[in-house]
Design a protein around this motif. Sequence first.
Motif, mmCIF file in Angstrom:
data_model
loop_
_atom_site.group_PDB
_atom_site.id
_atom_site.type_symbol
_atom_site.label_atom_id
_atom_site.label_comp_id
_atom_site.label_asym_id
_atom_site.label_seq_id
_atom_site.Cartn_x
_atom_site.Cartn_y
_atom_site.Cartn_z
ATOM 1 N N THR A 160 43.592 -44.686 -4.095
ATOM 2 C CA THR A 160 42.811 -43.460 -4.129
ATOM 3 C C THR A 160 43.449 -42.370 -3.280
ATOM 4 O O THR A 160 43.448 -41.192 -3.654
ATOM 5 N N ALA A 161 44.012 -42.754 -2.140
ATOM 6 C CA ALA A 161 44.701 -41.777 -1.297
ATOM 7 C C ALA A 161 45.868 -41.144 -2.054
ATOM 8 O O ALA A 161 46.104 -39.928 -1.973
ATOM 9 N N ASP A 162 46.613 -41.947 -2.790
ATOM 10 C CA ASP A 162 47.714 -41.406 -3.594
ATOM 11 C C ASP A 162 47.192 -40.445 -4.664
ATOM 12 O O ASP A 162 47.800 -39.398 -4.936
ATOM 13 N N LEU A 163 46.059 -40.780 -5.279
ATOM 14 C CA LEU A 163 45.491 -39.914 -6.307
ATOM 15 C C LEU A 163 44.972 -38.609 -5.709
ATOM 16 O O LEU A 163 45.017 -37.551 -6.362
ATOM 17 N N ASP A 164 44.479 -38.664 -4.473
ATOM 18 C CA ASP A 164 44.065 -37.437 -3.799
ATOM 19 C C ASP A 164 45.263 -36.517 -3.592
ATOM 20 O O ASP A 164 45.168 -35.292 -3.773
ATOM 21 N N THR A 165 46.401 -37.090 -3.239
ATOM 22 C CA THR A 165 47.629 -36.308 -3.112
ATOM 23 C C THR A 165 47.996 -35.654 -4.442
ATOM 24 O O THR A 165 48.412 -34.490 -4.484
ATOM 25 N N PHE A 166 47.833 -36.393 -5.525
ATOM 26 C CA PHE A 166 48.083 -35.850 -6.859
ATOM 27 C C PHE A 166 47.165 -34.657 -7.134
ATOM 28 O O PHE A 166 47.599 -33.621 -7.677
ATOM 29 N N PHE A 167 45.900 -34.780 -6.755
ATOM 30 C CA PHE A 167 44.932 -33.685 -6.921
ATOM 31 C C PHE A 167 45.430 -32.439 -6.197
ATOM 32 O O PHE A 167 45.288 -31.314 -6.701
ATOM 33 N N HIS A 168 46.016 -32.626 -5.024
ATOM 34 C CA HIS A 168 46.469 -31.484 -4.223
ATOM 35 C C HIS A 168 47.642 -30.732 -4.855
ATOM 36 O O HIS A 168 47.988 -29.641 -4.404
ATOM 37 N N GLN A 169 48.253 -31.318 -5.883
ATOM 38 C CA GLN A 169 49.323 -30.634 -6.606
ATOM 39 C C GLN A 169 48.777 -29.834 -7.799
ATOM 40 O O GLN A 169 49.523 -29.143 -8.480
ATOM 41 N N SER A 170 47.472 -29.911 -8.002
ATOM 42 C CA SER A 170 46.888 -29.335 -9.209
ATOM 43 C C SER A 170 46.712 -27.825 -9.097
ATOM 44 O O SER A 170 46.655 -27.242 -8.004
ATOM 45 N N GLU A 171 46.572 -27.206 -10.261
ATOM 46 C CA GLU A 171 46.364 -25.753 -10.322
ATOM 47 C C GLU A 171 45.071 -25.345 -9.630
ATOM 48 O O GLU A 171 45.001 -24.298 -8.973
ATOM 49 N N THR A 172 44.022 -26.172 -9.760
ATOM 50 C CA THR A 172 42.741 -25.806 -9.170
ATOM 51 C C THR A 172 42.817 -25.770 -7.640
ATOM 52 O O THR A 172 42.228 -24.904 -6.998
ATOM 53 N N TYR A 173 43.551 -26.719 -7.041
ATOM 54 C CA TYR A 173 43.734 -26.737 -5.583
ATOM 55 C C TYR A 173 44.534 -25.516 -5.145
ATOM 56 O O TYR A 173 44.178 -24.827 -4.185
ATOM 57 N N VAL A 174 45.614 -25.222 -5.871
ATOM 58 C CA VAL A 174 46.456 -24.066 -5.547
ATOM 59 C C VAL A 174 45.657 -22.775 -5.684
ATOM 60 O O VAL A 174 45.732 -21.884 -4.820
ATOM 61 N N ASP A 175 44.851 -22.670 -6.736
ATOM 62 C CA ASP A 175 44.067 -21.456 -6.959
ATOM 63 C C ASP A 175 43.001 -21.260 -5.880
ATOM 64 O O ASP A 175 42.711 -20.122 -5.482
ATOM 65 N N PHE A 176 42.419 -22.365 -5.421
ATOM 66 C CA PHE A 176 41.416 -22.262 -4.349
ATOM 67 C C PHE A 176 42.035 -21.595 -3.128
ATOM 68 O O PHE A 176 41.480 -20.646 -2.556
ATOM 69 N N PHE A 177 43.205 -22.092 -2.728
ATOM 70 C CA PHE A 177 43.815 -21.549 -1.516
ATOM 71 C C PHE A 177 44.467 -20.183 -1.745
ATOM 72 O O PHE A 177 44.639 -19.410 -0.800
ATOM 73 N N LYS A 178 44.786 -19.874 -2.987
ATOM 74 C CA LYS A 178 45.227 -18.513 -3.294
ATOM 75 C C LYS A 178 44.081 -17.533 -3.041
ATOM 76 O O LYS A 178 44.283 -16.450 -2.461
#
Length: 290
Positions: A261-279
């Motif tokens: 699950t920790a690895d999958l969380d890292t995968f989530f952090h590469q997603s467009e939605t994560y990037v857009d949130f911090f943008k």
Amino acid sequence: VLLPSVFTDQITVMSQNNSANVSHSDQVLYEVSDKIATITLNRPEKLNAMSQSLLDDLEGAFDRAKDDSSAKVVLLKGAGRSFCAGYDLAPDDWILTQYGADFDGPVNAVQDREDVTKILEYWLRLWKFPKPIIAEVQGVCLSGAGELLAMADIVVAADNAKFGHPAGRDLGIPVTLSFWPLLIGMRKTKELLFTAKLIDGVEAERIGLVNQAVPADTLSTAALEMAHDVARTAEVGLRVSKLATNRWFENMGLLASTYSTADLDTFFHQSETYVDFFKTVREEGMHAAL
């Protein structure tokens, strides 16, 4: 559903700068009485949101309780009107080494995996804590706070407390999945993760997330009564019972699943939605992003 008043609280708390007026040494309080060590998260002005320094102090308090021969049981509490609002989202208190708003695109995946694994292993150290942990929950217990809650052995909550993972919309999944698949089953886990909605203490008791939901004005009494009842059992019985139960779930694959699950969380952090949130955080501020 995510109640507007709760969401407003989250916006106010999570978007604040690191302006806490409590020193790091006072962020977690410790006291012992009648064989019960009470550990209290003490950042009430930020709804006890978890910074790295708070997590360090919390681990220190549990280390103290582990070696304290006068304590058989730990009662875990949060000062003020809420148990814990989750991980602190302010830049100075961000628990990862990379703050998403500092990047035009995704964060470095290799470093992120190391950071996320470090968080997981923090929680797994607490999972192995040998004495019973009883959590007393009022107000909100959101997102990362669910991981802290998952490490407790018994939970007594106010009937109007709020539980859930609103960060699942944009920021990732809990690295332990808050042990939800074991505690509340597959379907309720998916419902809470997919919708990011909150549930109250009554529903949390019904589905097995907490042991008891009590009226808010009786919470402290009920939690202390539970702690005293547990403390009546011989220390060897408490330690062996906890170890035997935990090992059962470890043998079912709990530890391996959390690392996955920790690895999958890292995968989530590469997603467009994560990037857009911090943008949005970078361009308009945390309030707008939330």
